[in-house]
Design a protein around this motif. Structure first.
Motif, mmCIF file in Angstrom:
data_model
loop_
_atom_site.group_PDB
_atom_site.id
_atom_site.type_symbol
_atom_site.label_atom_id
_atom_site.label_comp_id
_atom_site.label_asym_id
_atom_site.label_seq_id
_atom_site.Cartn_x
_atom_site.Cartn_y
_atom_site.Cartn_z
ATOM 1 N N GLY A 25 -49.642 -12.753 37.924
ATOM 2 C CA GLY A 25 -51.061 -12.988 37.725
ATOM 3 C C GLY A 25 -51.423 -14.455 37.662
ATOM 4 N N LEU A 26 -50.568 -15.261 37.063
ATOM 5 C CA LEU A 26 -50.844 -16.689 36.972
ATOM 6 C C LEU A 26 -50.893 -17.320 38.358
ATOM 7 N N THR A 27 -49.983 -16.950 39.223
ATOM 8 C CA THR A 27 -49.989 -17.464 40.598
ATOM 9 C C THR A 27 -51.265 -17.048 41.314
ATOM 10 N N ILE A 28 -51.674 -15.803 41.147
ATOM 11 C CA ILE A 28 -52.899 -15.310 41.775
ATOM 12 C C ILE A 28 -54.103 -16.113 41.289
ATOM 13 N N ALA A 29 -54.182 -16.329 39.973
ATOM 14 C CA ALA A 29 -55.304 -17.065 39.400
ATOM 15 C C ALA A 29 -55.347 -18.508 39.895
ATOM 16 N N ILE A 30 -54.199 -19.155 39.988
ATOM 17 C CA ILE A 30 -54.151 -20.543 40.467
ATOM 18 C C ILE A 30 -54.570 -20.623 41.935
ATOM 19 N N LEU A 31 -54.121 -19.685 42.750
ATOM 20 C CA LEU A 31 -54.523 -19.674 44.157
ATOM 21 C C LEU A 31 -56.031 -19.481 44.283
ATOM 22 N N ALA A 32 -56.604 -18.596 43.484
ATOM 23 C CA ALA A 32 -58.058 -18.389 43.504
ATOM 24 C C ALA A 32 -58.784 -19.652 43.055
ATOM 25 N N ALA A 33 -58.264 -20.305 42.021
ATOM 26 C CA ALA A 33 -58.883 -21.538 41.519
ATOM 27 C C ALA A 33 -58.864 -22.642 42.565
ATOM 28 N N LYS A 34 -57.881 -22.619 43.436
ATOM 29 C CA LYS A 34 -57.773 -23.623 44.508
ATOM 30 C C LYS A 34 -58.620 -23.253 45.734
ATOM 31 N N GLY A 35 -59.382 -22.144 45.623
ATOM 32 C CA GLY A 35 -60.264 -21.740 46.716
ATOM 33 C C GLY A 35 -59.593 -20.960 47.821
#
Length: 80
Positions: A25-35
């Motif tokens: 989930g953390l990887t998913i959230a970071i990728l989303a935060a990076k657009g």
């Protein structure tokens, strides 16, 4: 995405174009935060606001997440 998530999306006519898939989930959230797209994660991943650039919204219908962890039992004490 798991079968349940796929079925929920398909029932609503959504066909995602998945480029990256990860169980973290953390990887998913970071990728989303990076657009890099959107992600479906356990709310606890983004609850504290530590990842900037995240716009979190509840997902309906609810998708249940499972978490598994184990702890080692201490069977002997270590003495110097």
């Amino acid at each position: 995405m798991d079968n349940k998530g796929d079925k929920i999306l398909a029932a609503h006519g959504v066909r995602p174009r998945i480029l990256i898939e990860t169980p973290y989930g953390l990887t998913i959230a970071i990728l989303a935060a990076k657009g890099m797209g959107i992600g479906l994660v356990n709310p606890s991943v983004v609850a504290d606001g530590m990842i900037g650039g995240i716009l979190a919204r509840p997902f309906e219908p609810a998708v249940n997440f499972r978490a598994r962890y184990s702890c080692a039992r201490r069977t002997a004490s270590i003495r110097p």
